[in-house]
Design a protein around this motif. Structure first.
Motif, PDB file in Angstrom:
ATOM      1  N   ARG A 260      47.135  39.130  36.243  1.00 44.51           N
ATOM      2  CA  ARG A 260      46.284  38.916  35.067  1.00 44.51           C
ATOM      3  C   ARG A 260      44.856  38.577  35.474  1.00 44.51           C
ATOM      4  NH1 ARG A 260      47.891  34.008  31.229  1.00 44.51           N
ATOM      5  NH2 ARG A 260      47.319  32.936  33.155  1.00 44.51           N
ATOM      6  N   ASP A 261      44.701  37.765  36.517  1.00 46.64           N
ATOM      7  CA  ASP A 261      43.361  37.404  36.991  1.00 46.64           C
ATOM      8  C   ASP A 261      42.601  38.626  37.478  1.00 46.64           C
ATOM      9  OD1 ASP A 261      43.921  34.588  36.635  1.00 46.64           O
ATOM     10  OD2 ASP A 261      45.113  34.703  38.466  1.00 46.64           O
ATOM     11  N   VAL A 262      43.303  39.499  38.197  1.00 48.61           N
ATOM     12  CA  VAL A 262      42.679  40.727  38.692  1.00 48.61           C
ATOM     13  C   VAL A 262      42.242  41.605  37.525  1.00 48.61           C
ATOM     14  CG1 VAL A 262      43.143  42.900  39.897  1.00 48.61           C
ATOM     15  CG2 VAL A 262      43.817  40.722  40.937  1.00 48.61           C
ATOM     16  N   SER A 263      43.096  41.734  36.517  1.00 50.20           N
ATOM     17  CA  SER A 263      42.767  42.556  35.349  1.00 50.20           C
ATOM     18  C   SER A 263      41.533  42.016  34.637  1.00 50.20           C
ATOM     19  CB  SER A 263      43.956  42.614  34.385  1.00 50.20           C
ATOM     20  OG  SER A 263      45.040  43.308  34.971  1.00 50.20           O
ATOM     21  N   GLN A 264      41.478  40.712  34.428  1.00 48.30           N
ATOM     22  CA  GLN A 264      40.326  40.113  33.759  1.00 48.30           C
ATOM     23  C   GLN A 264      39.050  40.295  34.579  1.00 48.30           C
ATOM     24  OE1 GLN A 264      41.636  36.053  33.158  1.00 48.30           O
ATOM     25  NE2 GLN A 264      42.717  36.553  31.254  1.00 48.30           N
ATOM     26  N   TYR A 265      39.184  40.211  35.873  1.00 49.47           N
ATOM     27  CA  TYR A 265      38.036  40.359  36.772  1.00 49.47           C
ATOM     28  C   TYR A 265      37.462  41.770  36.691  1.00 49.47           C
ATOM     29  CZ  TYR A 265      35.497  39.275  41.165  1.00 49.47           C
ATOM     30  OH  TYR A 265      34.538  39.024  42.117  1.00 49.47           O
ATOM     31  N   MET A 266      38.354  42.774  36.747  1.00 52.82           N
ATOM     32  CA  MET A 266      37.898  44.155  36.824  1.00 52.82           C
ATOM     33  C   MET A 266      37.605  44.772  35.462  1.00 52.82           C
ATOM     34  SD  MET A 266      37.560  44.707  39.986  1.00 52.82           S
ATOM     35  CE  MET A 266      36.969  46.357  39.668  1.00 52.82           C
ATOM     36  N   ASP A 267      38.192  44.239  34.404  1.00 54.26           N
ATOM     37  CA  ASP A 267      37.966  44.797  33.066  1.00 54.26           C
ATOM     38  C   ASP A 267      36.504  44.754  32.651  1.00 54.26           C
ATOM     39  OD1 ASP A 267      40.581  45.496  32.683  1.00 54.26           O
ATOM     40  OD2 ASP A 267      41.111  43.750  31.452  1.00 54.26           O
TER      41      ASP A 267
END
Length: 310
Positions: free
Chosen positions: A187-194
């Motif tokens: 989830r952290d990766v998704s929020q970072y890259m979104d």
């Protein structure tokens, strides 16, 4: 630009610890790369490399180029694009050559050369990452960058929720896992890259950097085959050309890529005949939905990290 490539060991040994960032081409690996440059850039001598096998999705290659332009170059770094050179007829590990986004192979040629020498890779012979990524990267760092074995760490983009993918040989090999250490989850990766319009845009987790990975579950593979069965053509061709292994007069075997001795053609056939629910992101990661036959995989998510064969 922070580019130590081709410099002598004496000229780069300024007292800072050395770090190789192994960029797989996935989102987690991209976040790891960006965070490491932010947090370690002043204290480490850093080089960054991406190893192309020739079977990466085109979207992955575009993303690697975008990460280079948006995360690396503004900070004075660059991604070095590598491809394995396989040495036939001699007991010699793969070496590497540098390519670019424009010249990177898109035909599977580096992968096929490794198959010609070592045979079809699969669960019993799981060395494709080692031959096509680990060994070429190590050769390049030691022979082109000029860093001797044991003088540098290698950062790998495995997250905290993938801790089971951390190699038992990490201390011996000096592999470090910054995202796992810092607690980054999917989830952290998704929020970072979104936040970025140039983010990786693969259609779902049943895809991946490699267009068809034998480590994926049957559900993911068959869903991919339902979407476009032609992606299995190259894999079927490799099985036909290089699947029969002969060792002397009495020792021979036929190899295929996929678990339970399934061939590429078997996967396509199963996708048409089996009654199964196509893969949906995260749904079948839920223990209540997980089915041992359909959903068992081998740690291949959006990317294939070095050390995966260890």
């Amino acid at each position: 630009m922070h580019n130590t490539c081709c410099m002598s060991e004496e000229s780069i040994n300024d007292g800072r610890e050395r770090l190789v960032i192994s960029f797989s081409g996935g989102r987690s690996s991209a976040v790891m790369l960006d965070q490491v440059l932010h947090k370690m850039g002043d204290e480490r001598d850093i080089v960054i490399a991406f190893a192309n096998t020739g079977k990466e999705e085109e979207e992955t290659l575009r993303f690697v180029d975008a990460v280079d332009k948006n995360f690396c170059q503004p900070k004075g770094y660059k991604v070095h694009w590598l491809e394995a050179i396989i040495h036939h007829g001699e007991r010699k590990a793969p070496t590497a050559k540098e390519v670019t986004y424009e010249t990177a192979d898109r035909t599977g040629a580096p992968f096929e050369e490794a198959i010609k020498k070592h045979g079809i890779f699969n669960k019993s012979y799981p060395n494709c990452t080692g031959r096509l990524k680990d060994e070429p990267l190590n050769w390049w760092v030691r022979n082109v960058v000029g860093w001797k074995r044991g003088t540098y760490d290698t950062a790998i983009g495995i997250r905290a929720d993938e801790i089971d993918r951390v190699s038992v040989r990490k201390d011996e090999m000096r592999w470090i896992y910054p995202l796992a250490e810092w607690g980054f989850r999917k989830r952290d990766v998704s929020q970072y890259m979104d936040r970025f319009e140039w983010d990786l845009k693969l259609p779902g987790d049943h895809w991946g950097n490699c267009d068809v990975c034998w480590k994926k579950s049957f559900r993911k593979l068959m869903t991919r085959a339902q979407e476009d069965e032609s992606v299995f053509d190259w894999w079927a061709e490799m099985e036909e050309k290089h699947g029969h292994i002969t060792r002397g007069k009495e020792q021979s075997e036929d190899r295929v890529f996929f678990r339970d001795k399934k061939s590429a053609k078997d996967i396509v056939k199963m996708s048409k005949e089996e009654n199964f629910e196509p893969y949906e992101d995260e749904k079948y990661d839920d223990p209540d939905m997980f089915d041992r036959w359909w959903d068992v995989g081998s740690g291949c998510g959006e990317s294939c990290e070095i050390g995966a064969d260890q």
